[in-house]
Enzyme design. Structure first.
Site, PDB file in Angstrom:
ATOM      1  N   HIS A 158      -1.454   6.165  12.919  1.00  0.00           N
ATOM      2  CA  HIS A 158      -0.746   6.706  11.767  1.00  0.00           C
ATOM      3  C   HIS A 158       0.624   6.022  11.678  1.00  0.00           C
ATOM      4  O   HIS A 158       1.026   5.310  12.597  1.00  0.00           O
ATOM      5  CB  HIS A 158      -0.545   8.223  11.924  1.00  0.00           C
ATOM      6  CG  HIS A 158       0.301   8.559  13.117  1.00  0.00           C
ATOM      7  ND1 HIS A 158      -0.232   8.705  14.375  1.00  0.00           N
ATOM      8  CD2 HIS A 158       1.648   8.711  13.254  1.00  0.00           C
ATOM      9  CE1 HIS A 158       0.744   8.947  15.240  1.00  0.00           C
ATOM     10  NE2 HIS A 158       1.900   8.947  14.589  1.00  0.00           N
TER      11      HIS A 158
ATOM     12  N   HIS B   5       6.370   1.228  11.078  1.00  0.00           N
ATOM     13  CA  HIS B   5       5.356   0.518  11.855  1.00  0.00           C
ATOM     14  C   HIS B   5       4.295   1.505  12.328  1.00  0.00           C
ATOM     15  O   HIS B   5       4.521   2.711  12.345  1.00  0.00           O
ATOM     16  CB  HIS B   5       5.988  -0.180  13.070  1.00  0.00           C
ATOM     17  CG  HIS B   5       6.514   0.778  14.098  1.00  0.00           C
ATOM     18  ND1 HIS B   5       7.740   1.391  13.976  1.00  0.00           N
ATOM     19  CD2 HIS B   5       5.965   1.250  15.245  1.00  0.00           C
ATOM     20  CE1 HIS B   5       7.926   2.192  15.000  1.00  0.00           C
ATOM     21  NE2 HIS B   5       6.857   2.139  15.799  1.00  0.00           N
TER      22      HIS B   5
END
Length: 195
Positions: A48, A136
């Site tokens: 995620h 990220h």
């Protein structure tokens, strides 16, 4: 009168990547793993993009937290996000975390992070991080020192990697329960973005 025990949940706010991108991330993990680096890879279902990590939150604060996230998200437009490029923190000579980045949608992810910070700071369930927020997706954490050259070479080969695009329409508030098998994430609420 005994003390009331307050349950505390490790809580974070994240963007789901969708199955197609998670599948490509998994394939990338397998490609990088063939280089022989000692890396603890994140399970596919746990991949995620974290917007904010809140740490331990008392369960009595969760309704206000979820409401604050929902209120904030109604003001933020949905957007297209592409997942691409591979890198590591802090640097290829001393890799600790292997990640994939955000191309299109990077500015929108940062705007979402910046919009969520003030109401959560006000609630008292978030402390601002010292480092600048960099969108990220963590692929894995490096375990051994000796795997560095192999990992650096494998990352360099994947520099032009593309994970695909997804339309970001919601933000999730999740809890994380740490187990010996790895973390178990539970969705506490979903906040819809505008449009």
């Amino acid at each position: 009168m005994g003390d009331i025990i307050m349950a505390r949940l490790r809580t974070f706010i994240a963007i789901d990547l969708g199955k197609a991108i998670r599948d490509r991330c998994r394939a990338l993990q397998e490609t990088l793993a063939r280089g022989g680096a000692e890396v603890k890879w994140v399970e596919e279902e746990n991949l995620h993009l974290t917007l904010l990590f809140l740490g331990e939150v008392e369960d009595r604060d969760l309704p206000a937290l979820c409401q604050a996230v929902a209120d904030c998200c109604t003001l933020q437009p949905s957007f297209l996000m592409s997942v691409e490029t591979v890198g590591c923190f802090p640097n290829p000579r001393r890799p600790r975390v292997v990640w994939v980045g955000v191309g299109a949608g990077n500015a929108e992810v940062c705007a979402l992070h910046d919009a969520l910070e003030p109401p959560l700071l006000e609630l008292g369930c978030y402390r601002r991080e010292n480092r600048i927020y960099t969108p990220h997706i963590t692929l894995g954490r490096v375990r051994g020192e000796r795997s560095t050259p192999a990992l650096a070479a494998a990352l360099a080969q994947q520099a032009k990697w593309r994970g695909g695009e997804t339309q970001v329409r919601e933000v999730r508030v999740l809890s994380s329960e740490l187990t010996s098998q790895g973390p178990i994430y539970t969705v506490l609420s979903r906040a819809k973005l505008r449009g």
